[in-house]
Motif scaffolding. Structure first.
Motif, PDB file in Angstrom:
ATOM      1  N   TYR A 291     -10.825  -5.614   5.523  1.00 22.89           N
ATOM      2  CA  TYR A 291     -10.073  -6.382   4.542  1.00 22.89           C
ATOM      3  C   TYR A 291      -9.148  -7.376   5.228  1.00 22.89           C
ATOM      4  O   TYR A 291      -8.905  -8.455   4.728  1.00 22.89           O
TER       5      TYR A 291
ATOM      6  N   ASP B  48      -9.078 -11.243   4.341  1.00 24.13           N
ATOM      7  CA  ASP B  48      -7.841 -11.872   3.903  1.00 24.13           C
ATOM      8  C   ASP B  48      -7.518 -13.091   4.752  1.00 24.13           C
ATOM      9  O   ASP B  48      -7.105 -14.132   4.254  1.00 24.13           O
TER      10      ASP B  48
ATOM     11  N   ARG C 298      -8.014 -11.191  -4.363  1.00 22.86           N
ATOM     12  CA  ARG C 298      -7.776 -10.020  -3.506  1.00 22.86           C
ATOM     13  C   ARG C 298      -6.297  -9.816  -3.231  1.00 22.86           C
ATOM     14  O   ARG C 298      -5.795  -8.696  -3.292  1.00 22.86           O
TER      15      ARG C 298
ATOM     16  N   GLU D  34      -4.049  -6.582  -4.178  1.00 25.08           N
ATOM     17  CA  GLU D  34      -3.321  -5.812  -3.161  1.00 25.08           C
ATOM     18  C   GLU D  34      -1.847  -5.666  -3.527  1.00 25.08           C
ATOM     19  O   GLU D  34      -1.252  -4.607  -3.319  1.00 25.08           O
TER      20      GLU D  34
ATOM     21  N   TYR E  21       0.053  -2.232  -4.227  1.00 25.82           N
ATOM     22  CA  TYR E  21       1.277  -1.903  -3.471  1.00 25.82           C
ATOM     23  C   TYR E  21       2.411  -1.521  -4.416  1.00 25.82           C
ATOM     24  O   TYR E  21       3.133  -0.548  -4.160  1.00 25.82           O
TER      25      TYR E  21
END
Length: 399
Positions: A36, A40, A257, A261, A265
């Motif tokens: 990932y 990213d 993405r 995320e 989080y």
């Protein structure tokens, strides 16, 4: 076909190349494992824009510059303020040091303020405190209003000390985060250096008015930059969160993405049990807490703020004909040393730099102490100013 690029086939948003995708082996025999993190980084480097991030960072570090301006104000103005307002040494010492009391209270309340009104809201409140403080200093005719103004600016920079690096870290993409957060410390040092230099040239009341400039730039600039997407997601403003993230990353960037995320989080953070002060004293944390807190406490006990607040008078007491030269020299050395330290931090590591700083601080204290000892004993008086200036520069710059 990557999962991050799934779209509606029926609406013609993507085209499937016959059976070619199905003929590809599920497990590639050759090729690297893509994490990932790699995906990213690819997304951050392709189709995105950092223009708004840079603008937002520039606006935020106006607060850092203001921080430095407040810290550096008292050093070049000590003799002028005392003469104009007929202050005793104790009264001016109170004026210089009360900044740290306000900053302490500002730092304590900064987290709560930033969580309630947002990062931009916290910076606006802090800027208003600083503006009020500078105006109080400008219009003061005695120690009371002078101290109130200094306290207000201290409270403002105490909030800045928390919210600015948090805001920059939350808006910056991963590949620029370290560089941009370093600008906070660099602009603090730059602000204090500028205050030292121009404060040696212009009257102290005019210098107080120059402290308004970063605040005005900050307040105006905040009207054109988005709020922290992470804070917006934390308080449940999902639509504003998407808009802010899109504005920061650019209209052509794929934020799917990163948005996911951030949401994960936030959910993870909410699911964690709330920590208390007592948790810091558990056996698995106590060693790290003692080391971290001790480093910060010992750094302050070195007296770096005391030298910074009264640099000009310190050089005069050491035997220089005028404290302006020493103050300007002190200012000119701060910025390049900070830049060098920022570059060495990631390359050399924190521990070696702390050890070098401690050694430099010891040497500087020894030289400065020796100079004043020799002056008190009327010995080697020609060397007293040299040792004092050298000691102060060596002592404070590594920190």
């Amino acid at each position: 076909m990557a999962i991050g690029h799934c779209k509606d086939v029926e609406n013609g948003e993507i085209v499937i190349n016959g059976l070619e995708d199905l003929e590809e082996p599920f497990i590639q025999k050759e090729g690297k494992v893509v994490s990932y993190q790699d995906e990213d980084d690819d997304q951050e480097n392709n189709g995105g824009s950092v223009g708004m991030v840079l603008l937002s960072t520039f606006v935020a570090v106006c607060a850092s510059f203001e921080f430095g301006s407040c810290v550096g104000y008292s050093a070049p103005t000590q003799s002028a303020v005392r003469d104009d307002l007929h202050l005793s040494l104790a009264e001016f010492s109170t004026f210089g040091s009360i900044l740290t009391i306000g900053a302490m209270l500002g730092a304590i309340t900064s987290g709560r303020i930033a969580d309630i009104v947002g990062r931009k809201g916290a910076m606006r409140i802090s800027a208003c405190f600083c503006i009020t403080g500078w105006l109080a200093v400008y219009f003061s005719n005695g120690s009371l209003l002078l101290d109130i103004g200094r306290f207000f600016t201290g409270y403002g920079i105490g909030v800045f000390s928390y919210v600015v690096p948090i805001f920059i870290a939350e808006i910056a993409p991963r590949n620029l985060r370290g560089l941009l957060t370093t600008l906070n410390q660099l602009l603090i040092v730059t602000g204090s250096s500028v205050a030292y230099i121009i404060g040696s040239i212009i009257p102290w009341r005019i210098l107080a008015l120059t402290g308004l400039v970063p605040c005005v730039l900050l307040l105006v600039g905040l009207c054109f930059v988005p709020e922290s997407p992470r804070w917006l997601a934390k308080v449940g403003l999902d639509k504003e969160f998407q808009v802010a993230l899109r504005k920061l990353r650019g209209k052509d960037a794929d934020i799917t993405r990163e948005a996911a995320e951030i949401q994960v989080y936030i959910l993870t953070l909410r699911s964690l049990p709330k920590a208390s002060i007592r948790d810091l004293f558990k056996s698995k944390y106590i060693r790290s807490v003692i080391i971290g807190v001790s480093l910060m406490v010992l750094q302050q006990f070195v007296g770096i703020n005391g030298i910074g607040f009264y640099t000009s008078e310190t050089f005069v007491q050491a035997g220089l004909s005028s404290g302006k030269l020493g103050t300007i020299l002190y200012a000119c050395v701060q910025v390049p040393i900070t830049v060098v330290g920022a570059f060495l931090m990631d390359k050399s590591g924190r521990r070696p730099l702390i050890m070098i700083s401690a050694a430099g601080t010891f040497l500087g204290c020894f030289l400065a102490g020796t100079s004043f000892f020799l002056k008190g004993q009327n010995m080697f008086l020609d060397w007293v100013p040299v040792l004092a200036v050298g000691g102060i520069l060596v002592r404070d710059e590594p920190l």
